[in-house]
Design a protein around this motif. Structure first.
Motif, PDB file in Angstrom:
ATOM      1  N   VAL A   1      17.741   4.410  -8.241  1.00  0.00           N
ATOM      2  CA  VAL A   1      16.616   5.250  -8.267  1.00  0.00           C
ATOM      3  C   VAL A   1      15.944   4.872  -9.608  1.00  0.00           C
ATOM      4  CG1 VAL A   1      15.999   7.555  -8.648  1.00  0.00           C
ATOM      5  CG2 VAL A   1      17.968   7.045  -7.278  1.00  0.00           C
ATOM      6  N   SER A   2      16.061   4.755 -10.618  1.00  0.00           N
ATOM      7  CA  SER A   2      15.456   4.259 -11.851  1.00  0.00           C
ATOM      8  C   SER A   2      14.769   3.039 -11.551  1.00  0.00           C
ATOM      9  CB  SER A   2      16.238   4.145 -13.113  1.00  0.00           C
ATOM     10  OG  SER A   2      15.605   3.742 -14.136  1.00  0.00           O
ATOM     11  N   PHE A   3      15.316   2.042 -10.979  1.00  0.00           N
ATOM     12  CA  PHE A   3      14.609   0.745 -10.722  1.00  0.00           C
ATOM     13  C   PHE A   3      13.373   1.005  -9.585  1.00  0.00           C
ATOM     14  CE2 PHE A   3      14.054  -2.932  -7.759  1.00  0.00           C
ATOM     15  CZ  PHE A   3      13.824  -3.937  -8.886  1.00  0.00           C
ATOM     16  N   ARG A   4      13.727   1.719  -8.516  1.00  0.00           N
ATOM     17  CA  ARG A   4      12.756   1.891  -7.721  1.00  0.00           C
ATOM     18  C   ARG A   4      11.478   2.801  -8.246  1.00  0.00           C
ATOM     19  NH1 ARG A   4      13.756   5.431  -2.114  1.00  0.00           N
ATOM     20  NH2 ARG A   4      14.132   6.873  -3.792  1.00  0.00           N
ATOM     21  N   GLU A   5      11.775   3.618  -8.991  1.00  0.00           N
ATOM     22  CA  GLU A   5      10.772   4.248 -10.034  1.00  0.00           C
ATOM     23  C   GLU A   5       9.791   3.630 -10.606  1.00  0.00           C
ATOM     24  OE1 GLU A   5      12.800   7.764 -11.658  1.00  0.00           O
ATOM     25  OE2 GLU A   5      12.895   8.702 -10.031  1.00  0.00           O
ATOM     26  N   GLN A   6      10.567   2.463 -11.529  1.00  0.00           N
ATOM     27  CA  GLN A   6       9.620   1.750 -12.181  1.00  0.00           C
ATOM     28  C   GLN A   6       9.045   0.752 -11.551  1.00  0.00           C
ATOM     29  OE1 GLN A   6       9.278   1.634 -15.404  1.00  0.00           O
ATOM     30  NE2 GLN A   6       8.193  -0.403 -15.405  1.00  0.00           N
ATOM     31  N   MET A   7       9.621   0.245 -10.307  1.00  0.00           N
ATOM     32  CA  MET A   7       8.907  -0.808  -9.609  1.00  0.00           C
ATOM     33  C   MET A   7       7.531  -0.219  -9.058  1.00  0.00           C
ATOM     34  SD  MET A   7      10.009  -2.800  -6.070  1.00  0.00           S
ATOM     35  CE  MET A   7      10.437  -4.480  -7.075  1.00  0.00           C
ATOM     36  N   VAL A   8       7.752   0.943  -8.450  1.00  0.00           N
ATOM     37  CA  VAL A   8       6.475   1.770  -8.000  1.00  0.00           C
ATOM     38  C   VAL A   8       5.495   1.794  -8.782  1.00  0.00           C
ATOM     39  CG1 VAL A   8       5.726   3.799  -6.823  1.00  0.00           C
ATOM     40  CG2 VAL A   8       7.923   2.768  -6.224  1.00  0.00           C
TER      41      VAL A   8
ATOM     42  N   ASP B   1      12.660  -1.182   1.137  1.00  0.00           N
ATOM     43  CA  ASP B   1      12.906   0.058   2.234  1.00  0.00           C
ATOM     44  C   ASP B   1      14.383   0.420   2.130  1.00  0.00           C
ATOM     45  OD1 ASP B   1      10.011   0.172   2.352  1.00  0.00           O
ATOM     46  OD2 ASP B   1      10.072   0.132   4.553  1.00  0.00           O
ATOM     47  N   HIS B   2      15.175  -0.696   2.006  1.00  0.00           N
ATOM     48  CA  HIS B   2      16.392  -0.879   2.147  1.00  0.00           C
ATOM     49  C   HIS B   2      17.227   0.143   1.431  1.00  0.00           C
ATOM     50  CE1 HIS B   2      20.209  -2.673   3.720  1.00  0.00           C
ATOM     51  NE2 HIS B   2      20.656  -2.908   2.700  1.00  0.00           N
ATOM     52  N   PHE B   3      16.623   0.292   0.355  1.00  0.00           N
ATOM     53  CA  PHE B   3      17.218   1.574  -0.729  1.00  0.00           C
ATOM     54  C   PHE B   3      17.069   2.877  -0.146  1.00  0.00           C
ATOM     55  CE2 PHE B   3      16.402  -0.227  -5.170  1.00  0.00           C
ATOM     56  CZ  PHE B   3      16.476  -1.408  -4.927  1.00  0.00           C
ATOM     57  N   GLN B   4      16.077   3.358   0.510  1.00  0.00           N
ATOM     58  CA  GLN B   4      15.756   4.650   1.332  1.00  0.00           C
ATOM     59  C   GLN B   4      16.750   4.410   2.426  1.00  0.00           C
ATOM     60  OE1 GLN B   4      11.939   5.587   2.291  1.00  0.00           O
ATOM     61  NE2 GLN B   4      12.604   7.149   3.833  1.00  0.00           N
TER      62      GLN B   4
ATOM     63  N   GLU C   1       0.915  -1.239   0.029  1.00  0.00           N
ATOM     64  CA  GLU C   1      -0.070   0.143   0.069  1.00  0.00           C
ATOM     65  C   GLU C   1       0.909   1.453  -0.130  1.00  0.00           C
ATOM     66  OE1 GLU C   1      -2.747  -0.380   3.365  1.00  0.00           O
ATOM     67  OE2 GLU C   1      -3.647  -2.146   2.422  1.00  0.00           O
ATOM     68  N   ASP C   2       1.977   1.139   0.471  1.00  0.00           N
ATOM     69  CA  ASP C   2       2.962   2.517   0.747  1.00  0.00           C
ATOM     70  C   ASP C   2       4.364   2.138   0.338  1.00  0.00           C
ATOM     71  OD1 ASP C   2       4.184   4.796   1.192  1.00  0.00           O
ATOM     72  OD2 ASP C   2       3.672   4.779   3.409  1.00  0.00           O
ATOM     73  N   PRO C   3       4.532   1.693  -0.908  1.00  0.00           N
ATOM     74  CA  PRO C   3       5.920   1.072  -1.281  1.00  0.00           C
ATOM     75  C   PRO C   3       7.169   2.079  -1.150  1.00  0.00           C
ATOM     76  CG  PRO C   3       4.859   1.420  -3.279  1.00  0.00           C
ATOM     77  CD  PRO C   3       3.810   1.584  -2.110  1.00  0.00           C
ATOM     78  N   LEU C   4       6.838   3.289  -1.155  1.00  0.00           N
ATOM     79  CA  LEU C   4       7.912   4.543  -0.722  1.00  0.00           C
ATOM     80  C   LEU C   4       8.006   5.035   0.675  1.00  0.00           C
ATOM     81  CD1 LEU C   4       7.976   6.577  -3.987  1.00  0.00           C
ATOM     82  CD2 LEU C   4       9.560   4.866  -3.469  1.00  0.00           C
TER      83      LEU C   4
END
Length: 219
Positions: A205-212, A175-178, A158-161
């Motif tokens: 960053v690009s991967f996380r944006e695409q995943m979200v 969450d480990h990215f952040q 529900e809140d991936p970021l």
């Protein structure tokens, strides 16, 4: 003194004969990549490092690597350094004895969780090279490999970021990215390390944006 290539082959042969195959994120491929990155960083820093120290530290820095959820995880690097010092003296008597203390310090200081300051150039290069493995495509793969190993989830549905909750990388891999990975470029000890890390972090960053985008159905 044995040349670097011959010494590397001796280290590889030892690890092939003794290393556990249980942890795919700390395998022989990892050690090779760390060694190659050490040389890349050192070359960009005008080649001022002791390559014998960097070679030994690269191949043995994870000689002891406790699981991330182990209560003594933060002591892994100290235990690895102690074991490496004994190993170099007993199994590799041709390794320069006057460099063992430098290898030991580099291994002790490489770990993020140990919190031991790197006081030598070689320790700083090893720390940067090892942390580089947490970035780029390898870093993404290692993050989710480790999450599976620890039976945690890929992301919060529900809140991936983590916009409205406290980030928790023990339960959600993304969450480990952040919490850690995207902070690494600023923590690099060498100028060359910072440049390389920033390039590799851009992929995260690009991967996380695409995943979200895929998670919320906007891909």
């Amino acid at each position: 003194m044995m040349n670097l290539h011959a010494l590397e082959q001796q280290f590889i042969a030892y690890l092939k004969a003794t290393a556990s195959a249980e942890d795919g994120s700390h395998d022989l491929g990892h050690f090779r990549r760390v060694w190659n990155m050490c040389r890349r960083i050192d070359a960009a820093e005008e080649g001022k490092g002791d390559l014998y120290v960097l070679l030994a530290a690269s191949y043995f820095h994870d000689l002891v690597s406790l699981p991330k959820n182990h209560p003594d995880r933060s002591r892994s690097s100290v235990l690895a350094a102690e074991k490496t010092a004994v190993l170099l003296r007993e199994e590799f008597p041709f390794f320069p004895a006057d460099r063992i203390d430098a290898v030991r310090h580099a291994i002790e200081a490489h770990s993020f969780s140990a919190g031991i300051p790197a006081t030598t150039y070689e320790a700083k290069v090893l720390q940067d090279a090892d942390r580089m493995e947490a970035l780029g495509a390898i870093g993404i793969a290692r993050t989710f490999y480790t999450a599976g190993f620890m039976h945690s989830r890929m992301f919060h549905e529900e809140d991936p970021l983590a916009l409205e909750r406290t980030p928790d990388d023990r339960h959600f891999a993304l969450d480990h990215f952040q919490l850690k990975l995207l902070q690494l470029p600023d923590k690099m000890q060498t100028a060359a390390g910072r440049v390389i890390a920033q390039q590799k972090a851009a992929l995260l960053v690009s991967f996380r944006e695409q995943m979200v985008r895929e998670v919320i159905g906007e891909d």
